[in-house]
Design a protein around this motif. Structure first.
Motif, PDB file in Angstrom:
ATOM      1  N   TRP A 127      67.516  26.201  38.717  1.00 59.87           N
ATOM      2  CA  TRP A 127      66.819  25.330  37.764  1.00 59.87           C
ATOM      3  C   TRP A 127      67.293  23.884  37.881  1.00 59.87           C
ATOM      4  N   ALA A 128      67.643  23.478  39.092  1.00 59.73           N
ATOM      5  CA  ALA A 128      68.095  22.097  39.286  1.00 59.73           C
ATOM      6  C   ALA A 128      66.947  21.092  39.272  1.00 59.73           C
ATOM      7  N   GLU A 129      65.698  21.575  39.331  1.00 56.26           N
ATOM      8  CA  GLU A 129      64.527  20.693  39.245  1.00 56.26           C
ATOM      9  C   GLU A 129      63.606  21.218  38.143  1.00 56.26           C
ATOM     10  N   PRO A 130      64.018  21.152  36.892  1.00 54.36           N
ATOM     11  CA  PRO A 130      63.210  21.767  35.829  1.00 54.36           C
ATOM     12  C   PRO A 130      61.806  21.180  35.691  1.00 54.36           C
ATOM     13  N   LEU A 131      61.680  19.850  35.756  1.00 48.06           N
ATOM     14  CA  LEU A 131      60.346  19.253  35.647  1.00 48.06           C
ATOM     15  C   LEU A 131      59.493  19.562  36.870  1.00 48.06           C
ATOM     16  N   ASN A 132      60.084  19.435  38.047  1.00 49.94           N
ATOM     17  CA  ASN A 132      59.339  19.719  39.274  1.00 49.94           C
ATOM     18  C   ASN A 132      58.907  21.181  39.328  1.00 49.94           C
ATOM     19  N   ALA A 133      59.731  22.066  38.788  1.00 53.80           N
ATOM     20  CA  ALA A 133      59.373  23.488  38.771  1.00 53.80           C
ATOM     21  C   ALA A 133      58.317  23.777  37.713  1.00 53.80           C
ATOM     22  N   ALA A 134      58.536  23.290  36.495  1.00 51.35           N
ATOM     23  CA  ALA A 134      57.656  23.636  35.377  1.00 51.35           C
ATOM     24  C   ALA A 134      56.252  23.076  35.538  1.00 51.35           C
ATOM     25  N   SER A 136      55.412   8.916  46.667  1.00 50.32           N
ATOM     26  CA  SER A 136      56.096   8.025  47.593  1.00 50.32           C
ATOM     27  C   SER A 136      57.244   7.257  46.957  1.00 50.32           C
ATOM     28  N   ILE A 137      57.192   7.034  45.644  1.00 51.27           N
ATOM     29  CA  ILE A 137      58.227   6.224  44.988  1.00 51.27           C
ATOM     30  C   ILE A 137      59.310   7.070  44.331  1.00 51.27           C
ATOM     31  N   ASP A 138      59.246   8.396  44.481  1.00 48.55           N
ATOM     32  CA  ASP A 138      60.200   9.276  43.797  1.00 48.55           C
ATOM     33  C   ASP A 138      61.649   8.863  44.052  1.00 48.55           C
ATOM     34  N   GLU A 139      62.017   8.705  45.294  1.00 48.10           N
ATOM     35  CA  GLU A 139      63.414   8.373  45.621  1.00 48.10           C
ATOM     36  C   GLU A 139      63.770   6.959  45.189  1.00 48.10           C
ATOM     37  N   ALA A 140      62.807   6.059  45.261  1.00 45.70           N
ATOM     38  CA  ALA A 140      63.080   4.657  44.961  1.00 45.70           C
ATOM     39  C   ALA A 140      63.371   4.412  43.482  1.00 45.70           C
ATOM     40  N   VAL A 141      62.883   5.277  42.617  1.00 44.88           N
ATOM     41  CA  VAL A 141      63.039   5.036  41.179  1.00 44.88           C
ATOM     42  C   VAL A 141      64.161   5.868  40.565  1.00 44.88           C
ATOM     43  N   CYS A 142      64.953   6.529  41.386  1.00 46.80           N
ATOM     44  CA  CYS A 142      66.006   7.420  40.864  1.00 46.80           C
ATOM     45  C   CYS A 142      66.926   6.732  39.861  1.00 46.80           C
ATOM     46  N   ALA A 143      67.311   5.502  40.162  1.00 49.05           N
ATOM     47  CA  ALA A 143      68.253   4.806  39.279  1.00 49.05           C
ATOM     48  C   ALA A 143      67.659   4.592  37.895  1.00 49.05           C
ATOM     49  N   ALA A 144      66.380   4.255  37.842  1.00 52.53           N
ATOM     50  CA  ALA A 144      65.730   3.983  36.560  1.00 52.53           C
ATOM     51  C   ALA A 144      65.183   5.244  35.911  1.00 52.53           C
ATOM     52  N   MET A 145      64.765   6.220  36.734  1.00 53.11           N
ATOM     53  CA  MET A 145      64.190   7.480  36.227  1.00 53.11           C
ATOM     54  C   MET A 145      64.901   8.642  36.908  1.00 53.11           C
ATOM     55  N   PRO A 146      65.965   9.149  36.323  1.00 47.83           N
ATOM     56  CA  PRO A 146      66.728  10.236  36.960  1.00 47.83           C
ATOM     57  C   PRO A 146      65.891  11.466  37.303  1.00 47.83           C
ATOM     58  N   GLY A 183      62.904  11.314  38.382  1.00 44.96           N
ATOM     59  CA  GLY A 183      61.988  10.958  39.456  1.00 44.96           C
ATOM     60  C   GLY A 183      60.537  11.016  39.029  1.00 44.96           C
ATOM     61  N   THR A 184      59.650  10.985  40.019  1.00 47.41           N
ATOM     62  CA  THR A 184      58.210  10.968  39.736  1.00 47.41           C
ATOM     63  C   THR A 184      57.470  12.105  40.422  1.00 47.41           C
ATOM     64  N   HIS A 185      58.206  12.991  41.101  1.00 53.76           N
ATOM     65  CA  HIS A 185      57.524  14.040  41.859  1.00 53.76           C
ATOM     66  C   HIS A 185      56.740  14.973  40.940  1.00 53.76           C
ATOM     67  N   PHE A 186      57.210  15.169  39.712  1.00 52.49           N
ATOM     68  CA  PHE A 186      56.486  16.042  38.788  1.00 52.49           C
ATOM     69  C   PHE A 186      55.084  15.513  38.492  1.00 52.49           C
ATOM     70  N   LEU A 187      54.913  14.184  38.549  1.00 53.75           N
ATOM     71  CA  LEU A 187      53.587  13.600  38.355  1.00 53.75           C
ATOM     72  C   LEU A 187      52.660  13.929  39.526  1.00 53.75           C
ATOM     73  N   TRP A 188      53.235  14.042  40.724  1.00 55.81           N
ATOM     74  CA  TRP A 188      52.484  14.479  41.903  1.00 55.81           C
ATOM     75  C   TRP A 188      51.850  15.844  41.645  1.00 55.81           C
ATOM     76  N   HIS A 189      52.604  16.750  41.045  1.00 55.95           N
ATOM     77  CA  HIS A 189      52.061  18.071  40.745  1.00 55.95           C
ATOM     78  C   HIS A 189      50.910  17.977  39.746  1.00 55.95           C
ATOM     79  N   MET A 190      51.110  17.229  38.691  1.00 59.58           N
ATOM     80  CA  MET A 190      50.101  17.170  37.642  1.00 59.58           C
ATOM     81  C   MET A 190      48.823  16.495  38.131  1.00 59.58           C
ATOM     82  N   LEU A 191      48.975  15.418  38.880  1.00 60.18           N
ATOM     83  CA  LEU A 191      47.803  14.725  39.409  1.00 60.18           C
ATOM     84  C   LEU A 191      47.098  15.550  40.479  1.00 60.18           C
ATOM     85  N   ASN A 192      47.868  16.241  41.315  1.00 63.65           N
ATOM     86  CA  ASN A 192      47.252  17.083  42.338  1.00 63.65           C
ATOM     87  C   ASN A 192      46.512  18.262  41.726  1.00 63.65           C
TER      88      ASN A 192
END
Length: 230
Positions: free
Chosen positions: A21-28, A184-194, A196-205
């Protein structure tokens, strides 16, 4: 299972360790794909439950959500295949359906067009990196051909008799472009958004697949099962 298939993969901002469960948002957020499949299944039933190509797309979408969940929990090489292979199956299945159902191509022409799209897809990475070396878009380059296909086929449909389907494909292309951006910006925003943004990729896809499946089902119910006719 060979050890190489169990090699851990850490590709996303949210994952900070090897845990299930190290990626709870990406998984859920893969539940969005399951919801899209359920929504499309209800549409399919209301449309008469006889459109087997659309039912195939619904089943593949369900598998996409399942495979992506496996990857964002197990996060290793075998689960990566469970993630990417169903996506590829959906892309090429939908392209073939679009050639037949929307553009009314015969089987030979539709299969040839799908084969050409496959070759373009396989060669795109080399072309991209020859022009833009080092620009990886956080691993999103491989999805650009699908976005271009949505745009091109959408325009072709708008110029043909499948105008409603074409509009749906163009809307899906716009949503998919936004989806590619957040991936594409998931890694770039890590400092500001721990997280990340990959979970949005799932929802939009999931929204993209829902739009595409709805277009296939509605077009079939209006025009008949042209996918299986010459």
């Amino acid at each position: 299972m060979p050890g190489s298939w169990l090699t851990p993969i850490d590709s996303y901002c949210e994952r900070l360790g090897p845990g299930f469960w190290a990626e709870p948002l990406n998984a859920a957020t893969n539940a969005a794909f399951i919801a899209a499949a359920f929504y499309a299944f209800l549409l399919w039933r209301r449309a008469g439950a006889r459109d087997w190509p659309s039912l195939w797309l619904i089943a593949v979408t369900f598998v996409v959500g399942t495979g992506s969940f496996l990857f964002h929990t197990f996060a290793n090489r075998w689960s990566l295949l469970a993630d990417v292979l169903p996506i590829a199956v959906f892309i090429y299945s939908y392209f073939l359906l679009a050639m037949r159902r929307y553009l009314s191509l015969g089987w030979a022409a539709a299969t040839a067009a799908t084969g050409l799209f496959l070759l373009f897809n396989l060669s795109f990475d080399r072309l991209w990196f020859s022009v833009l070396p080092g620009v990886t878009l956080n691993g999103s380059v491989g999805y650009i051909p699908a976005a271009l296909a949505l745009l091109a086929v959408g325009v072709a449909c708008r110029l043909s008799q499948a105008k409603a389907a074409g509009l749906a494909l163009l809307v899906a292309a716009g949503v998919f472009a936004l989806s590619l951006y957040v991936r594409s910006i998931d890694e770039a925003v890590c400092a500001a958004m721990p997280a990340g943004t990959h979970f949005l990729w799932h929802m939009l896809n999931a929204l993209v697949l829902g739009i595409l499946m709805r277009a296939a089902i509605v077009h079939s119910s209006r025009k008949g099962p042209v996918f299986v006719q010459d």
